[in-house]
Design a protein around this motif. Sequence first.
Motif, PDB file in Angstrom:
ATOM      1  N   THR A 199       0.814  -1.219   0.000  1.00  0.00           N
ATOM      2  CA  THR A 199       0.000   0.000   0.000  1.00  0.00           C
ATOM      3  C   THR A 199       0.848   1.270   0.000  1.00  0.00           C
ATOM      4  OG1 THR A 199      -0.206  -0.165   2.399  1.00  0.00           O
ATOM      5  CG2 THR A 199      -2.023  -1.043   1.075  1.00  0.00           C
TER       6      THR A 199
ATOM      7  N   ASN B 290     -11.401   1.499   2.705  1.00  0.00           N
ATOM      8  CA  ASN B 290     -11.984   2.616   1.974  1.00  0.00           C
ATOM      9  C   ASN B 290     -12.524   2.056   0.664  1.00  0.00           C
ATOM     10  OD1 ASN B 290     -12.431   4.894   0.325  1.00  0.00           O
ATOM     11  ND2 ASN B 290     -10.872   6.058   1.429  1.00  0.00           N
TER      12      ASN B 290
ATOM     13  N   GLU C 152      -7.088   1.461   3.965  1.00  0.00           N
ATOM     14  CA  GLU C 152      -6.517   1.358   2.622  1.00  0.00           C
ATOM     15  C   GLU C 152      -7.618   1.109   1.584  1.00  0.00           C
ATOM     16  OE1 GLU C 152      -3.327   1.974   2.682  1.00  0.00           O
ATOM     17  OE2 GLU C 152      -3.074   1.737   4.839  1.00  0.00           O
TER      18      GLU C 152
ATOM     19  N   PRO D 136      -5.084   6.474   4.243  1.00  0.00           N
ATOM     20  CA  PRO D 136      -4.228   5.339   3.885  1.00  0.00           C
ATOM     21  C   PRO D 136      -2.850   5.585   4.507  1.00  0.00           C
ATOM     22  CG  PRO D 136      -5.179   6.407   1.922  1.00  0.00           C
ATOM     23  CD  PRO D 136      -5.456   7.297   3.095  1.00  0.00           C
ATOM     24  N   THR D 137      -2.206   4.534   5.008  1.00  0.00           N
ATOM     25  CA  THR D 137      -0.916   4.701   5.704  1.00  0.00           C
ATOM     26  C   THR D 137       0.055   5.558   4.901  1.00  0.00           C
ATOM     27  OG1 THR D 137      -1.237   2.488   6.591  1.00  0.00           O
ATOM     28  CG2 THR D 137       0.945   3.457   6.874  1.00  0.00           C
TER      29      THR D 137
END
Length: 278
Positions: A72, A111, A195, A229-230
């Motif tokens: 990701t 997400n 994510e 998101p990370t």
Amino acid sequence: MHPKINHLIQLQELSLIRAEQKAHRHGHRLDELDASVADLTAQLTPDIQSLVVRMQKRDSIIIVPMVNGICTACGMRLPTSHVQQVKVSDQLQVCPVCTRLLYFQDGLPLNLGKAPRRSEPRKLGIAKFSASTLMIPRLAATTRDDAVRELALKMQEAGFVDDAGKLVEASLRREAIVSTALDHGLAFPHVRGVEGGGLTFGLGISSKGIKFDDQEKSLTKIVFFIVIPTAASAFYLKLLAGLAATFSEAEARKALMTEDSPEKLWKALVKLTKKTIP
Ligand SMILES: [Zn+2]
């Protein structure tokens, strides 16, 4: 899974929270966070410790979830054998392209925001991150927890996330470390590691005000609930800076407070952030 994975995720989260505090809370509880980060780092074995310190010098994101076989952080699709390694191996696994550590966790909230079709016009400014369907001009909530719940549910109802319950839990865990309330009656509760789509937020307005932070006297009236998101963590700080700058102006806050429909609130937000969120 490597026994230190959760430890590393926690260390990264605290380091990112420290960066947020540095940027926006004028050192509020910074010593405490510094101590926790140092503590967690010291508990690592020497080899992992030196690896982490080396990685942190390059980027604040050192460990990211693998979702559907994809890193990701960089979007690399991993070979099947590697996907299996990330799932079952008790060794640390890294992405072959961006070299960040990878982990797999079942049941992370996702997400569901769809990537825009080619035929659609490219979204600009704040429209990249939200929509009129995510606006709540009159929050029914009178407490922090209920406000977070109301906004998370709105996000689920509008089809942006799959599990409001998990988001609420994660967001309140984050608030317990240090409150996301800022000056001027603003708060930015958020969940990292969501994510599958881009950074997305909902906005809720409370005319009465909500007690978001036990330490603060002032009440929160404008709540941005954000899923991140990370890999977008650094970008999140920029968005936060833009929103905080926009709504440090009393006029801008007033403009949001007076709107009474989601569409009007959205329109006002788009207009107010035109310059600060390019
Ligand atoms: Zn990668």
